[in-house]
Design a protein around this motif. Structure first.
Motif, short mmCIF file in Angstrom:
data_model
loop_
_atom_site.label_atom_id
_atom_site.label_comp_id
_atom_site.label_asym_id
_atom_site.label_seq_id
_atom_site.Cartn_x
_atom_site.Cartn_y
_atom_site.Cartn_z
N THR A 1 -4.03 9.65 -0.80
CA THR A 1 -3.31 8.90 0.22
C THR A 1 -4.05 7.64 0.64
O THR A 1 -5.26 7.52 0.45
CB THR A 1 -3.08 9.76 1.47
N ILE A 2 -3.28 6.72 1.24
CA ILE A 2 -3.83 5.49 1.82
C ILE A 2 -3.34 5.42 3.26
O ILE A 2 -2.15 5.21 3.50
CB ILE A 2 -3.36 4.24 1.05
N ASN A 3 -4.25 5.60 4.19
CA ASN A 3 -3.88 5.61 5.60
C ASN A 3 -4.23 4.28 6.26
O ASN A 3 -5.40 3.94 6.37
CB ASN A 3 -4.62 6.75 6.33
N PRO A 4 -3.21 3.51 6.73
CA PRO A 4 -3.51 2.30 7.51
C PRO A 4 -3.91 2.71 8.92
O PRO A 4 -3.07 2.95 9.78
CB PRO A 4 -2.19 1.52 7.47
N LEU B 1 0.83 -1.21 0.00
CA LEU B 1 0.00 0.00 0.00
C LEU B 1 0.87 1.26 0.00
O LEU B 1 0.56 2.24 -0.68
CB LEU B 1 -0.93 0.00 1.21
N GLN B 2 1.95 1.23 0.76
CA GLN B 2 2.85 2.37 0.78
C GLN B 2 3.49 2.59 -0.59
O GLN B 2 3.65 3.74 -1.04
CB GLN B 2 3.93 2.16 1.84
N ILE C 1 -8.36 0.73 6.37
CA ILE C 1 -7.66 1.83 5.69
C ILE C 1 -8.64 2.94 5.30
O ILE C 1 -9.83 2.70 5.11
CB ILE C 1 -6.90 1.35 4.44
N THR C 2 -8.10 4.14 5.21
CA THR C 2 -8.85 5.29 4.71
C THR C 2 -8.14 5.82 3.47
O THR C 2 -6.93 6.12 3.53
CB THR C 2 -8.91 6.42 5.75
N VAL C 3 -8.85 5.90 2.37
CA VAL C 3 -8.27 6.33 1.10
C VAL C 3 -8.86 7.68 0.71
O VAL C 3 -10.08 7.82 0.61
CB VAL C 3 -8.55 5.29 -0.01
N HIS C 4 -7.99 8.67 0.49
CA HIS C 4 -8.40 9.96 -0.06
C HIS C 4 -8.07 9.97 -1.55
O HIS C 4 -6.94 9.62 -1.93
CB HIS C 4 -7.66 11.10 0.64
N ILE D 1 -6.47 -0.61 -6.11
CA ILE D 1 -5.85 -1.12 -4.88
C ILE D 1 -5.89 -2.64 -4.84
O ILE D 1 -4.90 -3.30 -4.53
CB ILE D 1 -6.56 -0.52 -3.64
N GLU D 2 -7.04 -3.20 -5.16
CA GLU D 2 -7.16 -4.66 -5.11
C GLU D 2 -6.21 -5.33 -6.09
O GLU D 2 -5.55 -6.32 -5.75
CB GLU D 2 -8.61 -5.06 -5.40
N GLU D 3 -6.11 -4.81 -7.30
CA GLU D 3 -5.22 -5.42 -8.30
C GLU D 3 -3.77 -5.36 -7.83
O GLU D 3 -3.01 -6.33 -8.00
CB GLU D 3 -5.38 -4.71 -9.64
N HIS D 4 -3.37 -4.24 -7.23
CA HIS D 4 -1.99 -4.10 -6.75
C HIS D 4 -1.70 -5.10 -5.63
O HIS D 4 -0.64 -5.75 -5.62
CB HIS D 4 -1.74 -2.68 -6.27
N LEU D 5 -2.65 -5.25 -4.70
CA LEU D 5 -2.42 -6.17 -3.59
C LEU D 5 -2.49 -7.63 -4.04
O LEU D 5 -1.75 -8.49 -3.52
CB LEU D 5 -3.44 -5.91 -2.47
N PHE D 6 -3.34 -7.93 -5.00
CA PHE D 6 -3.38 -9.29 -5.54
C PHE D 6 -2.05 -9.64 -6.21
O PHE D 6 -1.53 -10.75 -6.04
CB PHE D 6 -4.52 -9.44 -6.55
N GLN D 7 -1.49 -8.70 -6.96
CA GLN D 7 -0.20 -8.96 -7.61
C GLN D 7 0.89 -9.18 -6.57
O GLN D 7 1.76 -10.04 -6.73
CB GLN D 7 0.17 -7.80 -8.54
N THR D 8 0.87 -8.39 -5.51
CA THR D 8 1.85 -8.58 -4.43
C THR D 8 1.67 -9.94 -3.78
O THR D 8 2.65 -10.65 -3.51
CB THR D 8 1.68 -7.47 -3.37
N ALA D 9 0.42 -10.31 -3.52
CA ALA D 9 0.15 -11.59 -2.86
C ALA D 9 0.58 -12.77 -3.73
O ALA D 9 1.11 -13.77 -3.23
CB ALA D 9 -1.34 -11.69 -2.53
#
Length: 427
Positions: free
Chosen positions: A258-261, A236-237, A281-284, A298-306
């Protein structure tokens, strides 16, 4: 200046005590949210105020104890004239027992320069000024050519979209004016969406198995959900930094998307390897984006990381986005919107501001969010313009500059006086 308008503006000053009494009445209702479910009496007061000006009232419960009120005044020539929504919320920010207030929060304390009380800046000052402007016009016999809807909503402080429910009820207009905190600037806003990301193991391991899970030859295919969530946070960062490089929007400082955890929950007991971890998380995001597209990115990025991780690729993260209430569902959505400077209603508001303040209005983007996004999401041209400084919203000893309330009310009188006579043409 039109002589009739000049007399009305003078009347605002002459009757300032009535304006302050209206604001004081609104502040006296302790409509804190949370806990919420406490706005019925305040909304009855608003409804009665509107009925005295010949508005018809429509009301429904968003939640028990929290009704939405919409007052409608039929225009004299609705088919040929423009309609208007004035929108505001009666709920106010929560208070903590430890807060040290110098002034009683539910009594308006008026000094030479300021007005103190919970909600004066966010946003009962805007509500009072708009209602008082309508009252003066009504008493002067100046009636709208087009339909006017006054939306007094609830739930804004905790993401309970009373304003969204107005759109679902079919309330539309040629312009929506949200009289929330903007320091008398004409503003749009970015959007906000919250979401939960969950990493979960199908198997729960005793803490004694940890050695077998992390050392060579251990032979146990397992992982700590907390440690795997660390990879999600790192991803996310990375995405947040990437956004700061490639995304921008007029009126926002660089890097405002931004993406705030914000909150993390995980594990069950020190004797077990954590089998579940959830991140709130809070996303602006910018007005050029839509929250559904942001979610997908966001989901696509985290899926690729996973998928690059030997354990996460078989235990992909799960997502839950948004919600209708921070109280009921731990989630919220505030859509973004931009202001069309060329819209005739926006130009009329800017002219009214200049007439009263003797300076051109500032156009900007609010660094926070309001219900205006739901009006824009419904397809209504929307503008945020109200009294109060953002630094005072939610503050201990919340205050509003007395002169700004007066100037805002005059601006509303001048704007509505002109709007009431606008034909229905152009944008």
């Amino acid at each position: 200046m039109d002589e009739r308008l000049s007399l009305l503006l003078h009347e605002v000053e002459e009757r300032e005590n009535e304006l302050l009494k209206l604001l004081s009445d609104l502040v006296a209702f302790p409509t804190l949210s949370p806990p919420a479910r406490n706005t019925s009496k305040a909304q009855a007061y608003v409804a009665n105020t509107l009925q005295a000006m010949d508005f018809t009232i429509d009301t429904w419960d968003l939640y028990p104890g929290d009704p939405v009120v919409v007052g409608t005044k039929q225009g004299q020539h609705p088919d040929q004239s423009k309609s208007l929504i004035i929108n505001g919320h009666v709920d106010v920010a929560a208070m903590e027992e430890s807060e040290k207030w110098e002034y009683p929060p539910f009594d308006c304390t008026v000094t030479k320069e300021n007005i103190y009380g919970r909600g004066v800046a966010d946003m009962k000052g805007g509500m009072a000024g708009a209602l008082f402007a309508l009252k003066l016009l009504h008493k002067a016999g100046i009636e709208p050519a087009g339909n006017i809807h006054f939306q007094s909503v609830v739930g804004e402080e905790v993401g309970e979209a009373g304003t969204k429910s107005c759109g679902e009820k079919g309330y539309m207009a040629d312009l929506a004016l949200v009289v929330d905190t903007s320091d008398c600037q004409i503003q749009g806003q970015g959007g906000v969406i919250t979401g939960w990301i969950t990493v979960e193991s199908p198997t729960t391991f005793h803490d004694a198995n940890r050695r077998s899970m992390i050392h060579a030859g251990g032979g146990v295919y397992g992982a700590s959900a907390i440690e795997k969530m660390m990879k999600m946070i790192s991803a996310l960062q990375e995405l947040e930094r990437h956004w700061s490089v490639i995304k921008s929007s007029p009126g926002f400082p660089p890097g405002s998307m931004t993406i705030n955890p914000a909150v993390i929950e995980g594990g069950r007991h020190p004797a077990f390897v954590a089998d579940r971890c959830s991140l709130w998380i809070t996303v602006h995001y910018y007005p050029e984006e839509h929250y559904e597209d942001v979610i997908q990115e966001i989901e696509e990025h985290l899926f690729q990381t996973a998928k690059a991780d030997p354990w996460l690729k078989n235990h992909l993260p799960q997502f839950s986005w948004g919600g209708t209430s921070m109280i009921e569902e731990k989630g919220e959505i505030f859509p973004a919107f931009s202001v069309d400077h060329n819209h005739s209603g926006v130009q009329s508001l800017a002219q009214a501001h200049q007439l009263i303040h003797q300076t051109t209005v500032d156009y900007s983007m609010s660094p926070t969010v309001t219900d205006g996004g739901w009006l824009a999401e419904a397809g209504i041209p929307t503008v945020l313009y109200g009294p109060g400084k953002l630094a005072q919203a939610h503050a201990v000893n919340e205050s509003l500059e007395r002169n700004q309330l007066l100037q805002f009310t005059k601006t509303m009188v001048a704007f509505l006086y002109e709007w009431f006579q606008q034909p229905k043409r152009g944008g």
